[in-house]
Design an enzyme around this catalytic site. Structure first.
Site, mmCIF file in Angstrom:
data_model
loop_
_atom_site.group_PDB
_atom_site.id
_atom_site.type_symbol
_atom_site.label_atom_id
_atom_site.label_comp_id
_atom_site.label_asym_id
_atom_site.label_seq_id
_atom_site.Cartn_x
_atom_site.Cartn_y
_atom_site.Cartn_z
ATOM 1 N N CYS A 11 31.162 77.332 68.035
ATOM 2 C CA CYS A 11 29.790 77.784 68.166
ATOM 3 C C CYS A 11 29.853 79.184 68.770
ATOM 4 O O CYS A 11 30.755 79.476 69.555
ATOM 5 C CB CYS A 11 28.995 76.839 69.056
ATOM 6 S SG CYS A 11 27.231 77.029 68.867
ATOM 7 N N CYS A 85 25.267 77.165 63.936
ATOM 8 C CA CYS A 85 24.859 78.394 64.624
ATOM 9 C C CYS A 85 25.218 79.643 63.841
ATOM 10 O O CYS A 85 25.142 80.746 64.363
ATOM 11 C CB CYS A 85 25.473 78.438 66.015
ATOM 12 S SG CYS A 85 27.240 78.126 66.039
ATOM 13 N N CYS A 89 34.566 80.323 60.469
ATOM 14 C CA CYS A 89 35.980 80.244 60.807
ATOM 15 C C CYS A 89 36.786 80.879 59.685
ATOM 16 O O CYS A 89 36.373 80.824 58.526
ATOM 17 C CB CYS A 89 36.424 78.785 60.905
ATOM 18 S SG CYS A 89 35.705 77.862 62.239
#
Length: 137
Positions: A11, A85, A89
């Site tokens: 996050c 959010c 990645c």
């Protein structure tokens, strides 16, 4: 999935949802799963309302510190879970990527954080059943 799968919760600030998710997974799965959490722009501290909400269920995350997301953390994880959010990645083949759409606890009081905490627990319980179910005796 290896004998001991690893999970990374991501996050942006690594101060609320990802910290609660990591704590739930550690609490519920014990040593059956390796747990990490991180964020692309880590906050200064874990959200106090998240700390209080987790304390209410007997889990202390007050000593946790937001951590920076690294390529190595993703590479070393079998499952990478973003927390709704908008964080992303690095993508590596063979990894499993999930995005859990969760309300943001930032700036919220504990009353607003409790339902988020409980939703995270439910999602974590489902994840455990998939990647590290309890072995029957």
């Amino acid at each position: 999935m290896p004998d001991k799968p690893s999970v990374l919760f991501v996050c942006v600030h690594n101060a609320g949802r990802s910290q609660m998710a990591a704590a739930w997974l550690t609490h519920l799965a014990g040593d059956r799963v390796e747990v990490r959490s991180a964020g692309s722009a880590p906050g200064d501290r874990v959200n106090p309302a998240a700390v209080q909400a987790m304390r209410e269920v007997g889990i202390d995350i007050s000593a946790e510190v937001p951590k920076t997301l690294t390529v190595d953390a993703v590479r070393e994880s079998d499952v990478c879970i973003t927390m709704g959010c908008g964080d992303t990645c690095p993508v590596f083949p063979g990894k499993r990527y999930l995005d859990w759409q969760l309300d943001d606890p930032a700036g919220q009081g504990v009353e607003a954080v409790r339902p988020i905490r409980d939703e995270i627990r439910t999602l974590v319980e489902g994840l455990i059943e998939e990647i590290a179910p309890a072995k029957s005796a």
